[in-house]
Design a protein around this motif. Sequence first.
Motif, PDB file in Angstrom:
ATOM      1  N   SER A 463       0.826  -1.212   0.000  1.00  0.00           N
ATOM      2  CA  SER A 463       0.000   0.000   0.000  1.00  0.00           C
ATOM      3  C   SER A 463       0.858   1.259   0.000  1.00  0.00           C
ATOM      4  CB  SER A 463      -0.946  -0.002   1.204  1.00  0.00           C
ATOM      5  OG  SER A 463      -0.219  -0.148   2.419  1.00  0.00           O
ATOM      6  N   THR A 508      -9.800   0.049  -1.658  1.00  0.00           N
ATOM      7  CA  THR A 508      -9.666   1.271  -0.875  1.00  0.00           C
ATOM      8  C   THR A 508      -9.662   1.056   0.629  1.00  0.00           C
ATOM      9  OG1 THR A 508     -12.070   1.560  -0.950  1.00  0.00           O
ATOM     10  CG2 THR A 508     -10.771   2.617  -2.682  1.00  0.00           C
ATOM     11  N   LYS A 510      -7.877  -0.673   2.754  1.00  0.00           N
ATOM     12  CA  LYS A 510      -6.555  -0.475   3.327  1.00  0.00           C
ATOM     13  C   LYS A 510      -5.621   0.225   2.327  1.00  0.00           C
ATOM     14  CE  LYS A 510      -4.481  -3.420   5.932  1.00  0.00           C
ATOM     15  NZ  LYS A 510      -4.429  -2.616   7.170  1.00  0.00           N
ATOM     16  N   GLU A 511      -6.232   0.850   1.317  1.00  0.00           N
ATOM     17  CA  GLU A 511      -5.493   1.611   0.314  1.00  0.00           C
ATOM     18  C   GLU A 511      -4.434   0.768  -0.387  1.00  0.00           C
ATOM     19  OE1 GLU A 511      -4.084   5.115   2.285  1.00  0.00           O
ATOM     20  OE2 GLU A 511      -6.067   6.056   2.268  1.00  0.00           O
ATOM     21  N   LEU A 513      -2.559  -0.709  -3.482  1.00  0.00           N
ATOM     22  CA  LEU A 513      -2.251   0.049  -4.688  1.00  0.00           C
ATOM     23  C   LEU A 513      -2.060  -0.810  -5.927  1.00  0.00           C
ATOM     24  CD1 LEU A 513       0.139   2.723  -3.166  1.00  0.00           C
ATOM     25  CD2 LEU A 513      -2.286   2.941  -3.687  1.00  0.00           C
ATOM     26  N   ASN A 536      -6.241  -0.149  -9.634  1.00  0.00           N
ATOM     27  CA  ASN A 536      -7.551  -0.221  -8.992  1.00  0.00           C
ATOM     28  C   ASN A 536      -8.518  -1.242  -9.593  1.00  0.00           C
ATOM     29  OD1 ASN A 536      -8.094   1.078 -11.395  1.00  0.00           O
ATOM     30  ND2 ASN A 536      -8.393   3.090 -10.456  1.00  0.00           N
TER      31      ASN A 536
END
Length: 579
Positions: A463, A508, A510-511, A513, A536
């Motif tokens: 992340s 989203t 824990k964000e 990437l 995403n």
Amino acid sequence: MARKKEPFKVAAVQFNPKLNRRNTNIRALMKVVREAAEEGAKLIVTPEMATTGYHYLDRSAIAPYIDTIPGITTAQFAQIAREYDTYIVIGMAEHDLESGLYYNSAALVGPDGYIGKYRKIHQWVVENYWSCWGDTGCPVFETEIGNIAMIICQDSTYFESSRLAAVNGADILCFPTNSSGASISLLQHWAEMNGLYVLSANRSNTEEDFHMIGLSAVWSPSGKKLVEAPYSSGDDEGKDESRIVYAEVDPVHFDNEAKERMLERRMDSYKDLMLFLGPWDYVKNTVSRDIYAAAVQYEPVLGDKEANLKKIRRLVTEKAEDGVQLIVLPELSLTGPVETVKKQGILSFAETDDGYTAGEMKRLAKEVKAHIVFGFAEREERHFYNAAVLVSPEGEVIGKHRKIHLDEWDEPWATPGSGITVTPIDGLGRIGMMVGYDATFPEVAGVLAVKRADLICIPASWSGGYGTEVAVNQRMFPAPYPDGSLTTWDAVAKGAQAYTIVANFTGTEKEFLGRSAIYNLDQNYMNDRTVIASENREEVLMNRFKTMKTDWWLDQEKLILTRRTDYYKPLVTRVPPFM
């Protein structure tokens, strides 16, 4: 020694010496170095072999132009250093009077005169005809502007060189080079991974049909490009001209996250770095394999094994094409990194390696007829591990890696692993594994190279806590890196010369990437390409490639045969001095 704390200017001098013209070169180089000093640069770096030029066929050819260190050359530059209260790194050929041997060296002078030298450890083809391989290790010199280390050109191909500088306490790594691109392509990676300022001074002209591309640069300890000279093509009208690029070094950044991370190194796990497995290595693979591999990227439902299994099965059965031989899933595949602050909290998620998760992965591997690498929280008696497991198409566990370097999330519950192993598989070659955060420690990839891994699989839950987007100048490559390429994963593939498959989560909560990827061995190699997933989207990223590059300038065999293990001991024995 009292250290200055205020920021200061540094300079990388892009200078083009002429063969067989040492005195002329020195006069011209001194003029450019003096210009940098007059502009206030407190550290000035010159290119490799800046006083002589580079291409000499044998000892007799270079003998008239070589100098001792210290000697006449260092004395002349020391005059400038004293006059302007600055430090200068001079790339030059060295004559050791006691032994009569020659070296490709870099000398450091400062306001008080000669300070020290470095002799190039890892040599390229040309200087082997006249130069001995360096015997100084990687010394670090304490100065009032910071601790300075030097490595030269081909050294950067080996992670060990810059890592030695960092372990020995360097703040700034000076890099004289004569580069057509390969030696400067990893400097961003080593700056970010080791927390070092890197000052790279290159040439920009052509000598003996070998063209050097300029791009002298300064990189920050976070891997940010602070300044860079223009790219020089072979038909560049100004390619013979000298150029100086300037940047600011701020000592406040000498202490940074990468250096703190180095204190987490697990030296007992790296001992195999000291092994020299030369041409008589009977376990290595000698056959190039055609591989079709996939990395599965999805948004996890944290803590819900059945929901995540459903996602995995759907993606693999619907999106992975027939013929895929190897599938890699993210770290802790069926749970994601669920927040737990006590070991008791992991009990509801942890399993043995013959539990629910392993059973479902075995069934899936048999169904799709592929090898699968997955991650899970493993319980063995009273210990818990963040583990990665390799299962065969027959549904058998054939490999396991327990995460060695724990991050903030799994430190409260996991026991660090210790072993770094490789699993030989008919038809695929030799498979190595690491888990997520392990990749920030280049020693792990180094051990896998020593053990002759053809492929490296990395289940991850990234992340953005480490690594940075690859920002090396794309003009040096026939095709650019794809958008989203990350220094950490690229450093694993390039440093180990092993194709590297990274599977990461997206989402989203824990964000996460994304950017799951399959990294190739050299961006200049056109037959196989690096591929990167989106940030995403849930997807199955696939790539076809061959595992060995025996026709290329560098492959794992050449890497192994040119490692200098006699100087790597600090990597497996020494706690960094900034502890």
